[in-house]
Motif scaffolding. Structure first.
Motif, PDB file in Angstrom:
ATOM      1  N   GLY A  65      -7.041 -15.402 -23.159  1.00  0.00           N
ATOM      2  CA  GLY A  65      -6.955 -15.944 -21.806  1.00  0.00           C
ATOM      3  C   GLY A  65      -6.653 -14.824 -20.828  1.00  0.00           C
ATOM      4  O   GLY A  65      -5.933 -13.881 -21.162  1.00  0.00           O
ATOM      5  N   LEU A  66      -7.192 -14.933 -19.613  1.00  0.00           N
ATOM      6  CA  LEU A  66      -7.031 -13.896 -18.602  1.00  0.00           C
ATOM      7  C   LEU A  66      -6.989 -14.581 -17.241  1.00  0.00           C
ATOM      8  O   LEU A  66      -7.838 -15.431 -16.949  1.00  0.00           O
ATOM      9  N   GLU A  67      -5.993 -14.217 -16.422  1.00  0.00           N
ATOM     10  CA  GLU A  67      -5.902 -14.838 -15.097  1.00  0.00           C
ATOM     11  C   GLU A  67      -5.086 -13.955 -14.154  1.00  0.00           C
ATOM     12  O   GLU A  67      -4.062 -13.397 -14.548  1.00  0.00           O
ATOM     13  N   MET A  68      -5.559 -13.850 -12.910  1.00  0.00           N
ATOM     14  CA  MET A  68      -4.832 -13.150 -11.859  1.00  0.00           C
ATOM     15  C   MET A  68      -4.037 -14.158 -11.038  1.00  0.00           C
ATOM     16  O   MET A  68      -4.565 -15.193 -10.631  1.00  0.00           O
ATOM     17  N   ALA A  69      -2.768 -13.833 -10.774  1.00  0.00           N
ATOM     18  CA  ALA A  69      -1.931 -14.695  -9.936  1.00  0.00           C
ATOM     19  C   ALA A  69      -0.784 -13.859  -9.385  1.00  0.00           C
ATOM     20  O   ALA A  69      -0.147 -13.106 -10.131  1.00  0.00           O
ATOM     21  N   ASP A 242     -14.630  -7.018 -30.803  1.00  0.00           N
ATOM     22  CA  ASP A 242     -15.159  -8.350 -31.070  1.00  0.00           C
ATOM     23  C   ASP A 242     -15.843  -8.852 -29.798  1.00  0.00           C
ATOM     24  O   ASP A 242     -16.271  -8.049 -28.970  1.00  0.00           O
ATOM     25  N   VAL A 243     -15.913 -10.153 -29.606  1.00  0.00           N
ATOM     26  CA  VAL A 243     -16.785 -10.719 -28.580  1.00  0.00           C
ATOM     27  C   VAL A 243     -16.173 -10.684 -27.176  1.00  0.00           C
ATOM     28  O   VAL A 243     -14.956 -10.588 -26.994  1.00  0.00           O
ATOM     29  N   LEU A 244     -17.048 -10.776 -26.183  1.00  0.00           N
ATOM     30  CA  LEU A 244     -16.643 -10.969 -24.791  1.00  0.00           C
ATOM     31  C   LEU A 244     -15.777 -12.212 -24.700  1.00  0.00           C
ATOM     32  O   LEU A 244     -16.151 -13.278 -25.176  1.00  0.00           O
ATOM     33  N   ASN A 245     -14.606 -12.080 -24.098  1.00  0.00           N
ATOM     34  CA  ASN A 245     -13.749 -13.249 -23.883  1.00  0.00           C
ATOM     35  C   ASN A 245     -12.632 -12.867 -22.926  1.00  0.00           C
ATOM     36  O   ASN A 245     -11.771 -12.066 -23.264  1.00  0.00           O
ATOM     37  N   GLY A 246     -12.654 -13.423 -21.757  1.00  0.00           N
ATOM     38  CA  GLY A 246     -11.650 -13.118 -20.758  1.00  0.00           C
ATOM     39  C   GLY A 246     -12.297 -12.948 -19.406  1.00  0.00           C
ATOM     40  O   GLY A 246     -13.053 -12.005 -19.177  1.00  0.00           O
ATOM     41  N   ILE A 247     -12.018 -13.897 -18.494  1.00  0.00           N
ATOM     42  CA  ILE A 247     -12.594 -13.843 -17.153  1.00  0.00           C
ATOM     43  C   ILE A 247     -11.515 -14.260 -16.167  1.00  0.00           C
ATOM     44  O   ILE A 247     -10.889 -15.309 -16.326  1.00  0.00           O
ATOM     45  N   ALA A 248     -11.267 -13.405 -15.176  1.00  0.00           N
ATOM     46  CA  ALA A 248     -10.238 -13.668 -14.175  1.00  0.00           C
ATOM     47  C   ALA A 248     -10.787 -13.350 -12.796  1.00  0.00           C
ATOM     48  O   ALA A 248     -11.239 -12.233 -12.544  1.00  0.00           O
ATOM     49  N   GLN A 255     -14.932 -11.083  -6.655  1.00  0.00           N
ATOM     50  CA  GLN A 255     -15.150 -10.313  -7.872  1.00  0.00           C
ATOM     51  C   GLN A 255     -14.308 -10.871  -9.026  1.00  0.00           C
ATOM     52  O   GLN A 255     -13.417 -11.701  -8.817  1.00  0.00           O
ATOM     53  N   PHE A 256     -14.603 -10.370 -10.239  1.00  0.00           N
ATOM     54  CA  PHE A 256     -13.938 -10.866 -11.441  1.00  0.00           C
ATOM     55  C   PHE A 256     -13.570  -9.697 -12.347  1.00  0.00           C
ATOM     56  O   PHE A 256     -14.212  -8.641 -12.326  1.00  0.00           O
ATOM     57  N   LEU A 257     -12.552  -9.907 -13.164  1.00  0.00           N
ATOM     58  CA  LEU A 257     -12.221  -9.008 -14.256  1.00  0.00           C
ATOM     59  C   LEU A 257     -12.746  -9.614 -15.544  1.00  0.00           C
ATOM     60  O   LEU A 257     -12.537 -10.803 -15.809  1.00  0.00           O
ATOM     61  N   MET A 266     -11.643  -2.852 -19.580  1.00  0.00           N
ATOM     62  CA  MET A 266     -11.765  -4.048 -18.757  1.00  0.00           C
ATOM     63  C   MET A 266     -12.650  -3.670 -17.575  1.00  0.00           C
ATOM     64  O   MET A 266     -12.601  -2.535 -17.090  1.00  0.00           O
ATOM     65  N   PHE A 267     -13.457  -4.625 -17.120  1.00  0.00           N
ATOM     66  CA  PHE A 267     -14.443  -4.322 -16.078  1.00  0.00           C
ATOM     67  C   PHE A 267     -14.222  -5.218 -14.869  1.00  0.00           C
ATOM     68  O   PHE A 267     -14.132  -6.442 -14.995  1.00  0.00           O
ATOM     69  N   ARG A 268     -14.127  -4.583 -13.713  1.00  0.00           N
ATOM     70  CA  ARG A 268     -14.153  -5.339 -12.462  1.00  0.00           C
ATOM     71  C   ARG A 268     -15.610  -5.446 -12.045  1.00  0.00           C
ATOM     72  O   ARG A 268     -16.298  -4.418 -11.915  1.00  0.00           O
ATOM     73  N   VAL A 269     -16.083  -6.673 -11.852  1.00  0.00           N
ATOM     74  CA  VAL A 269     -17.522  -6.882 -11.663  1.00  0.00           C
ATOM     75  C   VAL A 269     -17.788  -7.837 -10.503  1.00  0.00           C
ATOM     76  O   VAL A 269     -16.921  -8.591 -10.076  1.00  0.00           O
ATOM     77  N   ALA A 270     -19.019  -7.771 -10.039  1.00  0.00           N
ATOM     78  CA  ALA A 270     -19.570  -8.768  -9.132  1.00  0.00           C
ATOM     79  C   ALA A 270     -20.727  -9.451  -9.852  1.00  0.00           C
ATOM     80  O   ALA A 270     -21.402  -8.828 -10.683  1.00  0.00           O
ATOM     81  N   PHE A 271     -20.939 -10.708  -9.552  1.00  0.00           N
ATOM     82  CA  PHE A 271     -22.081 -11.449 -10.089  1.00  0.00           C
ATOM     83  C   PHE A 271     -23.210 -11.396  -9.062  1.00  0.00           C
ATOM     84  O   PHE A 271     -23.056 -11.908  -7.952  1.00  0.00           O
TER      85      PHE A 271
END
Length: 274
Positions: A65-69, A242-248, A255-257, A266-271
């Motif tokens: 799990g991944l979350e910004m707060a 292992d696999v991609l897992n974690g979106i914040a 943008q998202f991590l 860890m990658f800061r990205v734009a869709f």
């Protein structure tokens, strides 16, 4: 979510040969009303990730799990005997950490102001914690497999996944089920929904064991965007990960991590459009 079918040898030994994976079931998952089903045919945006920044990530973290707060990045990790929850600035060592005793297997997390929820995989409980200290406040029965969880603040409800094609809505205080919706992409159920991120009325979901994220209208379960996230790691890095897992979501940026299980980055990205 659990280990994939391409676990490194050392990781397989770590879990004593037990395949830590469950795809969940879809029994009863197709019970949407005709009106909801009739709204599922809208066009699906085709997006990809554009990397804005690369940050370091603990390669020993089996991210669940991944979350910004509140300016902090919260992360929950799995594997029985190694599960934890941590918080601190993105890309830096956690400022605070709490471990889960075996046999608890940590899963998704979501922050709700002064507290947070941390799910467990097949242990039948969820843990409520103090969001500042991560100290355990109480344990609540959880009658499902725990995979992903996020909080829709405007609706004051939790959205949870269990590896099926369903999103289950829950009371944020008791975790009692209040409803559910089946997620579909142009009429086809999207199974293996894993880690979740709520952004307003929209839910983003990792699809387990795929370099894919789906954007979901939580009212109807309709997928509104299909997001490709391939080739974030090099071939050498993938052999140890292992696999991609974690979106914040990064508040206020669009943008998202993104990261994954045992990923060194860890990658800061734009869709963006393909």
């Amino acid at each position: 979510m659990r280990l994939s079918l391409v676990v490194p040898v050392a990781a397989a030994a770590l879990v004593s040969g037990t395949l830590l994976h469950s795809c969940g079931t879809d029994a009863g998952a197709g019970d949407r009303g005709p009106a909801t089903q009739g709204r599922a045919a809208a066009a699906v945006e085709q997006l990809r990730v554009e990397v804005v920044e690369v940050l370091p990530h603990d390669p020993k973290a089996f991210t669940q799990g991944l979350e910004m707060a509140g300016g902090k990045l919260y992360e929950s990790t799995g594997v029985s005997g190694q599960s934890s929850v941590r918080a601190g600035p993105p890309g830096r060592s956690p400022a605070v950490r709490a471990d889960l005793p075996a046999p608890l297997f940590g899963e998704g997390i979501t922050v709700m102001g002064p507290t947070l929820w941390q799910l467990t995989w097949q242990n039948g409980i969820a843990v409520e914690r103090d969001a500042r200290t991560l100290a355990e406040l109480r344990r609540v029965p959880y009658g499902d497999e725990g995979w992903g969880v996020c909080h829709q603040r405007q609706r004051d409800r939790l959205v949870t996944s269990n590896g099926s094609s369903r999103l289950v809505f829950r009371d944020p205080r008791t975790l009692a089920k209040t409803g559910e919706v089946t997620v579909s992409d142009r009429g086809r159920p999207v199974k293996l929904l894993n880690e979740l991120e709520c952004v307003g009325d929209t839910v983003y979901a990792n699809v387990w064991a795929a370099d894919r994220i789906v954007r979901i209208d939580a009212d109807t379960g309709t997928v509104t965007a299909d997001i490709d996230a391939p080739a974030l790691l090099s071939a050498a890095e993938k052999r140890r990960a292992d696999v991609l897992n974690g979106i914040a979501a990064v508040p206020g940026t669009g943008q998202f991590l993104l990261t994954g299980k045992w990923w060194p980055k860890m990658f800061r990205v734009a869709f963006v459009p393909k």
